[in-house]
Write an enzyme that holds these catalytic residues in place. Structure first.
Site, PDB file in Angstrom:
ATOM      1  N   HIS A  34       0.857  -1.192   0.000  1.00  0.00           N
ATOM      2  CA  HIS A  34       0.000   0.000   0.000  1.00  0.00           C
ATOM      3  C   HIS A  34       0.888   1.235   0.000  1.00  0.00           C
ATOM      4  CE1 HIS A  34       1.004  -0.453   4.217  1.00  0.00           C
ATOM      5  NE2 HIS A  34       0.533   0.751   4.484  1.00  0.00           N
ATOM      6  N   ASP A  83       6.084   4.653   4.602  1.00  0.00           N
ATOM      7  CA  ASP A  83       7.051   3.699   5.154  1.00  0.00           C
ATOM      8  C   ASP A  83       7.087   2.374   4.385  1.00  0.00           C
ATOM      9  OD1 ASP A  83       4.428   3.441   6.246  1.00  0.00           O
ATOM     10  OD2 ASP A  83       5.173   2.223   7.894  1.00  0.00           O
ATOM     11  N   HIS A  84       6.247   2.261   3.342  1.00  0.00           N
ATOM     12  CA  HIS A  84       6.224   1.028   2.553  1.00  0.00           C
ATOM     13  C   HIS A  84       6.733   1.193   1.120  1.00  0.00           C
ATOM     14  CE1 HIS A  84       3.996  -1.478   5.508  1.00  0.00           C
ATOM     15  NE2 HIS A  84       3.738  -0.276   5.978  1.00  0.00           N
ATOM     16  N   HIS A  99       1.406   3.975   1.942  1.00  0.00           N
ATOM     17  CA  HIS A  99       1.893   4.795   3.041  1.00  0.00           C
ATOM     18  C   HIS A  99       3.423   4.839   2.908  1.00  0.00           C
ATOM     19  CE1 HIS A  99      -1.976   4.152   5.584  1.00  0.00           C
ATOM     20  NE2 HIS A  99      -1.992   5.329   4.980  1.00  0.00           N
ATOM     21  N   HIS A 141      -7.124  -1.680   5.703  1.00  0.00           N
ATOM     22  CA  HIS A 141      -6.175  -0.718   6.287  1.00  0.00           C
ATOM     23  C   HIS A 141      -6.575   0.737   6.011  1.00  0.00           C
ATOM     24  CE1 HIS A 141      -2.463   0.587   8.056  1.00  0.00           C
ATOM     25  NE2 HIS A 141      -1.963   1.047   6.939  1.00  0.00           N
TER      26      HIS A 141
END
Lengths: 306, 306
Positions: A63, A67-68, A65, A140
């Site tokens: 996904h 941090d990914h 966000h 999420h």
């Protein structure tokens, strides 16, 4: 036998800490690396590991966000500075095309090797030569996908006593039968593989949940996996916060692992608040003893089942 | 006295290595951090240092090659996750508006604190309360800016013997004169600050070259600096490659430092090819002895000149 292993490159959630970088998991299968998520600093985690980022063929993003995926632009650019010519395939939920387009237009950069963006939706199955990757939408708050990588079926176990009984001499004919090829004995009798092989066996399976609330469908999705890599951002004392922010507690992840009858559970996406992650491991092991909270750079071999 | 120090957060060029992260230099002045460049992984370098990224007020980007700015999106997002409310000002050459706009639209992120992009061009002077930042365009093939930070002038040195001779008693009247305030003695005589103070003294000056070929104008730009932080991607045996790619050799940087009569020279943006950077240091010191190739996290105090 093709070696299959997991290398945990980033096991932290939200933002990096001294000990844990943000999300990235490498699966090394033979000479190929398949990367799941690519948080900021992933290229440097590669430098610090024994892996080469030049072996990455496919990247799956769970996904969008930060941090990914914020390690993608740097990784893509560094591959180019190191003369990559080979295509790179990047998979992700809805929006991957425009994301990759934005990433390729940051600053002064023109890719000189082909980069392909592939949109993935719930229940998609992406077939490769010797394995497939299956997708499932998760919960999420933003479009988010869990993935599993599963190898193709292997031939069934070879029944040696049965083969001898049928008059097959030990030697090269054994391996032909094991490879699924019929043989003819000197006496003229034809032996087909099904006469000496057990039922086909499943390939190895590794599941990556990405960020998600605990969801029932994860149980069937992860069924009988060799490794379930599930997020466990919080311990159960923060269950309410965990749910509010679309995450799973260590206890909840262990419940899923137990119901799904997986071999091993790995907890990742650990919140920066846990300087010591033992609390998460202890909590999960009460429910599913074969739980590990891996450190960054930890490597785990996934052996073939007998 | 306000403390002024340089913290080298990323001293490597092009891509990160195990030892050196990509470009970022923090200047800490009192309670404020001014950041120059922000390569991928800079937020994690902060975590590993003694600094807090929450103290960053301004970020200056030298140019838009990935190793100089790809840490911005992660840093901006992490500041938000840590409840930043204070505005953040980001300066850079032509294109900063669209770059920041692209960065703020990567993935699912909406900034909840104000972020201001400021375009900087050659010869701009940006005035802050107690210091200014001056810009100079440099020669790197793409729009690229060198910066210096210079504190405002300080009052001249206090001539104590002269003050005593004029009949000023030691004590609080001394410090009033030092602050630039006229005083009246008991005898009715007026003493003005210029009677007891030397000429105003220059504030401390730190120069950051960013990526550039060696250029003549850097000599005047860096004149009398306390610290010249100059790129030195290569040693002089690679002078041709260095020039072709728009970079400076250690020797060339040392020539500039010598002509500019700076106090100290710091060489950064070291190519990943140099596992041992001593060769660069040795080469530069032949020309400018006060040269250092800092390691990541090295801190350097810039004292006030007497």
């Amino acid at each position: 036998m093709t070696q299959l292993k997991i290398i945990f490159l980033g096991t932290g959630g939200s933002w990096p800490t001294v000990k844990r970088n943000v999300s990235s998991i490498a699966i090394k299968r033979g000479g190929e690396i398949i990367l799941f998520d690519c948080g900021e600093g992933t290229q440097r985690q590669f430098q610090k590991s024994n892996l080469s980022y030049m072996q990455i063929k496919k990247i799956f993003i769970t996904h969008y966000h930060g941090d990914h995926f914020l390690g993608l632009p740097g990784l893509i650019q560094t591959m180019q500075l190191n003369d990559r010519k080979e295509p790179l395939h990047i998979y992700g939920p809805k929006g991957i095309d425009s994301l990759i387009n934005s990433i390729l237009n940051l600053g002064y950069f023109k890719p000189s090797y082909p980069i392909y963006a592939h949109e993935v939706k719930d229940a998609d199955l992406i077939q490769f030569d010797e394995y497939h990757v299956k997708a499932a939408s998760v919960d999420h708050g933003v479009p988010a996908i869990a993935y599993y990588l599963e190898e193709e079926m292997r031939p069934g176990r070879f029944n040696k006593p049965k083969a001898l009984e049928l008059g097959v001499p030990e030697g090269p004919l054994f391996s032909r039968l094991q490879k699924g090829i019929s043989i003819t004995l000197k006496a003229g009798r034809v032996i087909t593989p099904d006469m000496v092989l057990g039922p086909p066996r499943r390939g190895r399976k590794i599941v990556i949940s990405g960020d998600t609330r605990p969801i029932d469908k994860m149980v069937s999705f992860a069924r009988y996996a060799d490794a379930l890599i599930h997020e466990a951002t919080f311990a159960s004392d923060l269950k309410d916060i965990s749910f509010e922010y679309g995450h799973t507690t260590a206890e909840e992840a262990a419940e899923i692992a137990k119901k799904a009858e997986v071999d091993r559970l790995f907890l990742v996406h650990i919140s920066p608040r846990y300087i010591d992650s033992k609390v998460l491991e202890r909590e999960a092991r009460q429910i599913f003893p074969n739980t590990i909270v891996p450190k960054d750079f930890q490597e785990v071999d996934i052996p073939l089942k007998r």
